[in-house]
Design a protein around this motif. Sequence first.
Motif, mmCIF file in Angstrom:
data_model
loop_
_atom_site.group_PDB
_atom_site.id
_atom_site.type_symbol
_atom_site.label_atom_id
_atom_site.label_comp_id
_atom_site.label_asym_id
_atom_site.label_seq_id
_atom_site.Cartn_x
_atom_site.Cartn_y
_atom_site.Cartn_z
ATOM 1 N N GLN A 174 -0.988 2.739 4.807
ATOM 2 C CA GLN A 174 -0.547 3.862 3.974
ATOM 3 C C GLN A 174 -0.124 3.373 2.589
ATOM 4 O OE1 GLN A 174 2.595 6.177 5.748
ATOM 5 N NE2 GLN A 174 2.793 7.541 3.974
ATOM 6 N N ALA A 175 0.541 2.209 2.548
ATOM 7 C CA ALA A 175 0.946 1.657 1.254
ATOM 8 C C ALA A 175 -0.276 1.298 0.414
ATOM 9 C CB ALA A 175 1.830 0.424 1.474
ATOM 10 N N TYR A 176 -1.283 0.710 1.035
ATOM 11 C CA TYR A 176 -2.515 0.401 0.312
ATOM 12 C C TYR A 176 -3.155 1.676 -0.246
ATOM 13 C CZ TYR A 176 -3.104 -4.544 1.645
ATOM 14 O OH TYR A 176 -2.984 -5.897 1.779
ATOM 15 N N ALA A 177 -3.173 2.727 0.583
ATOM 16 C CA ALA A 177 -3.874 3.951 0.190
ATOM 17 C C ALA A 177 -3.142 4.727 -0.890
ATOM 18 C CB ALA A 177 -4.093 4.830 1.417
ATOM 19 N N SER A 178 -1.805 4.714 -0.830
ATOM 20 C CA SER A 178 -1.025 5.559 -1.732
ATOM 21 C C SER A 178 -0.410 4.811 -2.905
ATOM 22 C CB SER A 178 0.105 6.241 -0.942
ATOM 23 O OG SER A 178 1.027 5.264 -0.471
ATOM 24 N N GLY A 179 -0.268 3.496 -2.769
ATOM 25 C CA GLY A 179 0.433 2.739 -3.797
ATOM 26 C C GLY A 179 1.934 2.875 -3.701
ATOM 27 N N ASP A 180 2.417 3.606 -2.697
ATOM 28 C CA ASP A 180 3.853 3.815 -2.489
ATOM 29 C C ASP A 180 4.402 2.644 -1.669
ATOM 30 O OD1 ASP A 180 6.402 4.623 -1.888
ATOM 31 O OD2 ASP A 180 5.829 6.493 -0.892
ATOM 32 N N PRO A 181 5.397 1.917 -2.160
ATOM 33 C CA PRO A 181 5.902 0.766 -1.415
ATOM 34 C C PRO A 181 6.769 1.114 -0.214
ATOM 35 C CG PRO A 181 7.186 1.059 -3.419
ATOM 36 C CD PRO A 181 6.049 2.046 -3.481
ATOM 37 N N GLN A 182 7.249 2.357 -0.131
ATOM 38 C CA GLN A 182 8.185 2.695 0.938
ATOM 39 C C GLN A 182 7.601 2.474 2.340
ATOM 40 O OE1 GLN A 182 11.370 3.204 0.792
ATOM 41 N NE2 GLN A 182 11.327 2.994 -1.438
ATOM 42 N N PRO A 183 6.358 2.888 2.623
ATOM 43 C CA PRO A 183 5.823 2.623 3.968
ATOM 44 C C PRO A 183 5.759 1.134 4.294
ATOM 45 C CG PRO A 183 4.475 4.250 2.833
ATOM 46 C CD PRO A 183 5.418 3.692 1.816
ATOM 47 N N ALA A 184 5.445 0.303 3.297
ATOM 48 C CA ALA A 184 5.393 -1.140 3.524
ATOM 49 C C ALA A 184 6.789 -1.700 3.746
ATOM 50 C CB ALA A 184 4.716 -1.835 2.349
ATOM 51 N N ARG A 185 7.774 -1.174 3.035
ATOM 52 C CA ARG A 185 9.158 -1.623 3.239
ATOM 53 C C ARG A 185 9.633 -1.274 4.646
ATOM 54 N NH1 ARG A 185 11.782 0.499 -2.501
ATOM 55 N NH2 ARG A 185 10.616 -0.930 -3.875
ATOM 56 N N ARG A 186 9.315 -0.055 5.084
ATOM 57 C CA ARG A 186 9.710 0.334 6.449
ATOM 58 C C ARG A 186 8.980 -0.516 7.475
ATOM 59 N NH1 ARG A 186 9.540 5.609 4.055
ATOM 60 N NH2 ARG A 186 7.398 5.912 4.791
ATOM 61 N N GLN A 215 -9.264 6.710 4.148
ATOM 62 C CA GLN A 215 -9.732 7.123 5.468
ATOM 63 C C GLN A 215 -9.187 6.198 6.560
ATOM 64 O OE1 GLN A 215 -11.625 9.984 6.272
ATOM 65 N NE2 GLN A 215 -10.740 9.332 8.234
ATOM 66 N N ALA A 216 -9.179 4.896 6.290
ATOM 67 C CA ALA A 216 -8.648 3.950 7.272
ATOM 68 C C ALA A 216 -7.167 4.209 7.516
ATOM 69 C CB ALA A 216 -8.866 2.518 6.794
ATOM 70 N N ALA A 217 -6.419 4.493 6.445
ATOM 71 C CA ALA A 217 -4.992 4.791 6.585
ATOM 72 C C ALA A 217 -4.786 6.063 7.393
ATOM 73 C CB ALA A 217 -4.342 4.916 5.214
ATOM 74 N N ALA A 218 -5.605 7.081 7.140
ATOM 75 C CA ALA A 218 -5.493 8.330 7.883
ATOM 76 C C ALA A 218 -5.830 8.121 9.358
ATOM 77 C CB ALA A 218 -6.423 9.383 7.272
ATOM 78 N N ASP A 219 -6.857 7.320 9.621
ATOM 79 C CA ASP A 219 -7.227 7.041 11.015
ATOM 80 C C ASP A 219 -6.094 6.310 11.738
ATOM 81 O OD1 ASP A 219 -9.681 8.202 10.621
ATOM 82 O OD2 ASP A 219 -10.753 6.309 10.313
ATOM 83 N N LEU A 220 -5.455 5.364 11.047
ATOM 84 C CA LEU A 220 -4.347 4.632 11.664
ATOM 85 C C LEU A 220 -3.165 5.559 11.928
ATOM 86 C CD1 LEU A 220 -3.850 1.066 10.107
ATOM 87 C CD2 LEU A 220 -3.425 1.750 12.467
ATOM 88 N N ALA A 221 -2.884 6.434 10.994
ATOM 89 C CA ALA A 221 -1.779 7.374 11.169
ATOM 90 C C ALA A 221 -2.022 8.316 12.345
ATOM 91 C CB ALA A 221 -1.559 8.173 9.889
ATOM 92 N N GLY A 222 -3.306 8.544 12.675
ATOM 93 C CA GLY A 222 -3.639 9.439 13.781
ATOM 94 C C GLY A 222 -3.567 8.800 15.150
#
Length: 425
Positions: A268-280, A245-252
Amino acid sequence: MAHPDPSVSRSDPDPQPWLSTLADGAEQPLSRVADLSETARAALILGHVRESLDALTQQRAAAGHDQAALVWALTTSSACRAMFGQLRRARADLAEARRTCHQAAPVLAEPFWRFAEVICNWLAGNWAAAQEDAAALTAGQVSPISPALAGAATALRAELLRGLGLPRQSRLLARRLEGVPPVEMSAWALAGLDVDQGRSASALRRLAAARDADGPGLNRAALPLVLHRLAETAFACGNRDVTAQAAADLAGLDQAAPVTQILAGLAQAYASGDPQPARRAQQRAEAEGAVALAAEALTVRGRIGDEPMATLLAAHATWRRIGAPGKAGAVAAVMHAAGLPPPVVEDGQRDPRTPAEGPVPLTARERSLARLVHEGRTNQQIARELHISVKTVEAYLTRIYRKTSCSSRVELAVAVTQRRVHVGH
């Protein structure tokens, strides 16, 4: 009438009347800059980044070559852009303001120049300098400032002191933050202290309350800090729903601010486990010169399993370069919890202030004075405690700095915390 303080709530009663005085009866371009400054400030408070940036661009053009209008426009721009994370532009505007005023800030413009420098130094990783300037703001060593600006500076000081490895001083500041505007900044700093003391549930409640707050004393430009800390804390607690929810709020939120864009990627990286958003996010931080945010990105990457040995070692080294042993220690704890070998500081990376032969020897009086500096006492308080004059305190400090190779009170306090300087009990 408008003023350039980006952190002042609408409820503040005319906190900087000097700007109103400048514009009273003024013709264009000063009055036009005043109107656009108010537009930029109000949009910032509401979190409307693009609208604020557009007003800043317009006011710079409206100022033309009018010196008073130009200084006003540049002061507003540097403070707002610093909060948005546009570090290079904020520094350029501040430098131009200095040139326009022949380096000396107009007395009542100085707090805003200092505030912009605090934000830039914090994000760029110059934490000792940021803490010193924030302390000067909150101690009244510059011109009087509004309650909201003072609250923001105090919250930043508390956060910086945590990272600098001075938790006791940070907790002392916390007493001054409860209920202080901006609501978001105070909650962000206090939640960090909650986490440090093992009160993660309290931190989550505090952050959620700030996210949902309404009414006076708000500054939604600081909301990304709240939401990122909410995602970070929830992730550490294993609360996937709150993290998402925090990631979604930030994205908004409006992504035109680099700080928002970077923190949204980390959440987003914390929420999804996907490293790409953190790399960007890391690449964006590095492009802006935001070293502290790049270190955060490396930390996030390591925590979610993106080459954890390499990324956490890099995060640890970056925090050490910043001079933030508190943050470096937190990374070391993450490595320990993950079963990774502890970070080893190589000889070539050794802090130049650390003597090879061990702690710096001080006299009994010097140890007493260094201990009081570590406790956050002012020169006046130290003088009263030790029954000496303020000038004698200053002379002792100069001697201690020379012996320890420290250049400021913050560096000396950190050296005491790290036991590079022994003060006894």
